[in-house]
Design an enzyme around this catalytic site. Structure first.
Site, short mmCIF file in Angstrom:
data_model
loop_
_atom_site.label_atom_id
_atom_site.label_comp_id
_atom_site.label_asym_id
_atom_site.label_seq_id
_atom_site.Cartn_x
_atom_site.Cartn_y
_atom_site.Cartn_z
N LYS A 93 -6.98 -0.77 3.44
CA LYS A 93 -6.53 0.62 3.36
C LYS A 93 -5.97 1.01 4.72
CE LYS A 93 -6.06 3.98 0.47
NZ LYS A 93 -5.32 3.78 -0.77
N SER B 75 -3.00 3.73 -5.42
CA SER B 75 -4.11 4.55 -4.94
C SER B 75 -4.42 5.66 -5.94
CB SER B 75 -3.77 5.10 -3.56
OG SER B 75 -4.94 5.29 -2.80
#
Length: 588
Positions: free
Chosen positions: A180, A379
């Site tokens: 991430k 996401s």
């Protein structure tokens, strides 16, 4: 049954108009063009848009413009049946379509060629994507002053940490998972190895696709194509010498090149006519009769742009108010037997995505819902998608990036440089947790880390339930990892690799509804403009984010234009980039 008289009246009107115009079209039939001109520009939608009758101030398309993949297919199917038509001239100008839409256009051309017709492509200047489409033509022509920007793909991910520190800004972020990497854009001084490898994976896939398409279209070996790409860009003369185009022809000389200039005729007075002119020479052109029985209807709900809470007007954000209302309307529409959720989003806030997810799940209990993506579904965008019965993707869409991060920007150094003094007074251990005057205290950071971990675990639960997998299995695929559609299918995050129309027909099949001649009803309006820096600095209520760093930080270049899957996705204030214009892949 009340509609039958109105249908009869409408069809009678169409019949009268057709009959009255027939003699005039018969008189013009001798001038029927043997080549019809089409112009591909911008990003035409998959389905025809409904346009206002009086679009004051709106620009009308050029007569030859392809207004949708659907209308282009219908036109070529009609031309293929006419023995007098030899082929089409396909002019390509400033074309910006995702690979999935390019493949849909190529499929239309292949069917036309399969019926014995020719496709001649012409352009002034083309980049990688436009040239790969031109390679489907039987003959590729280029203007003498033209260029072929065949150079492959490059990427320029950013690391702004040092630059921000120089002006007195520090970024404080907490993330879940090493992949991430979105916070690294603001915190790191150099691009991390993980981010670089992720970007290179997408570069490899797009580059391989470009080589394969050009090799097939120009009848060259992959090795020859790779060598040509390394020699690019090409002037018109160099492109001709390299075999990338078949001839250099000015626009004025195109009729003569296609054999349309009669002996003794003037090439300057001979024009290549668009589809509208062709129809004016057909005595009885196809008529769009109003059907007595209504066509099957499919609802399409777009989730396009950054996913954020609140209401929205025009622009480039997918707001909960707009999307949830659109989903509710699609669910109430009794004529729409199924729903396609078209997602083009790099992510957003968990709060907003969970609200949208709940709305998707409510609709899915009433009728089949298929999620489809041909650009980015990452996401928070992917969180919304897992509420659908199935997830369909194009081969090169960005998928996944399951993860969460949260944080803030500290402006104390900047304020000191500007001579601005601020005193923070608080009651409560975490009352000033998101103050921009200082970083996080140990207690605040611990609290934030616990919140991010809780959100990440909830994200895993949502995906595991939606995909029928265990939480641990999803965790092995998560922590921010980004996949292409093909790799996402292999990992079990995607159910099928296909085009938009295929996804629509499958949704209707699941609803046990006819799939021939179906119409689309689009629910949901345009999205709001979004400023990423403003969003990250506190515009969102939750201050926690689920964004795809690859989609946000990438700037893939093919010489002059950004790679369309991530074009202009980035920082509005810091690097002068803005979110891309809304590209509606369907009508409605």
């Amino acid at each position: 049954m009340l509609r039958l008289p109105f249908i009869a009246l409408a069809n009678l009107s169409l019949l009268v108009r057709t009959a009255v115009g027939a003699p005039f079209r018969m008189m013009s039939s001798g001038d029927r063009p043997t080549y019809v001109r089409f112009r591909l520009t911008g990003d035409p939608p998959y389905r025809e848009r409904r346009r206002p009758r009086l679009p004051f101030g709106a620009s009308r398309p050029e007569p030859a413009d392809v207004t949708s993949v659907e209308r282009f297919r219908e036109s070529l199917e009609l031309l293929a049946k006419d023995a007098r038509v030899k082929g089409v001239l396909l002019e390509v100008e400033s074309l910006h379509v995702p690979a999935a839409k390019r493949d849909a256009l190529v499929a239309v051309l292949r069917r036309f060629q399969g019926q014995g017709k020719r496709v001649v492509g012409w352009a002034v200047s083309v980049d990688n994507e436009a040239y790969s489409l031109l390679c489907a033509a039987d003959e590729v022509l280029l203007a003498p002053m033209g260029r072929v920007e065949l150079v492959g793909y490059a990427a320029e991910p950013l690391a702004l940490g040092e630059g921000l520190s120089r002006v007195g800004i520090r970024a404080h972020f907490v993330r879940r998972g090493p992949y991430k990497t979105a916070p690294e854009l603001f915190t790191d001084t150099v691009v991390s190895d993980i981010q670089a490898r992720t970007v290179e994976t997408f570069l490899d896939e797009r580059y391989a696709d470009l080589v394969e398409v050009v090799a097939q279209g120009r009848r060259k070996t992959p090795e020859e194509v790779r060598a040509l790409i390394d020699r690019g860009p090409f002037s018109a003369r160099r492109a001709l010498d390299a075999g990338l185009v078949d001839a250099l022809v000015s626009e004025a000389d195109l009729p003569e090149r296609l054999g349309l200039v009669k002996d003794g005729g003037d090439a300057e007075e001979t024009e290549l006519e668009p589809m509208g002119t062709y129809l004016s020479t057909v005595p009885f052109p196809p008529v769009r009769w109003k059907p007595v029985k209504r066509a099957p209807r499919l609802a399409v709900v777009p989730v396009s742009g950054m996913i954020v809470p609140g209401k929205g007007g025009g622009g480039r954000m997918a707001t909960t108010d707009t999307v949830v209302k659109a989903l509710r309307a699609a669910g109430r529409d009794k004529r729409s037997k199924a729903v396609v959720l078209y997602i083009n989003s790099p992510g957003g806030t968990p709060l907003a995505s969970e609200q949208m997810l709940e709305a998707v799940q409510r609709v899915a209990r009433k009728k089949p819902v298929i999620a489809y993506m041909d650009r980015v579904c990452a996401s928070a965008g992917y969180m919304v998608a897992v509420g659908a019965k199935e997830i369909w993707s194009s081969p090169h869409a960005m998928v996944g990036s399951i993860g969460v991060f949260a944080g803030k920007f500290e402006l104390s150094g900047l304020m000191e440089k500007l001579g601005v003094h601020r005193t923070t007074l608080a009651r409560g251990e975490n009352a000033a947790i998101f103050s921009s005057s200082r970083g996080f205290s140990p207690h605040e950071k611990e609290t934030l880390e616990a919140e991010v971990e809780e959100m990440y675990q909830a994200f895993l639960d949502i995906v595991a339930k939606g995909r029928g997998r265990t939480k641990e299995e999803i965790h092995q695929l998560a922590e921010g990892r980004v996949y292409s559609g093909v790799r996402g299918k292999a990992a079990g995050l995607v159910d099928q690799i296909a085009g938009f129309e295929d996804a629509c027909r499958h949704a209707l099949t699941l609803a046990k509804s006819p799939t021939e001649g179906f119409e689309i009803m689009t629910y949901g309006g345009p999205k709001q403009r979004v400023n990423l820096v403003k969003l990250l600095m506190g515009a969102s209520q939750s201050r926690a984010f689920a964004l795809c760093p690859t989609a946000l930080g990438l700037s893939l270049r093919d010489g002059t234009e950004a790679f369309e899957d991530t074009k202009h996705l980035g920082l509005t204030d810091l690097v002068g980039q803005v979110f891309p214009d809304d590209q509606w892949p369907f009508g409605g």
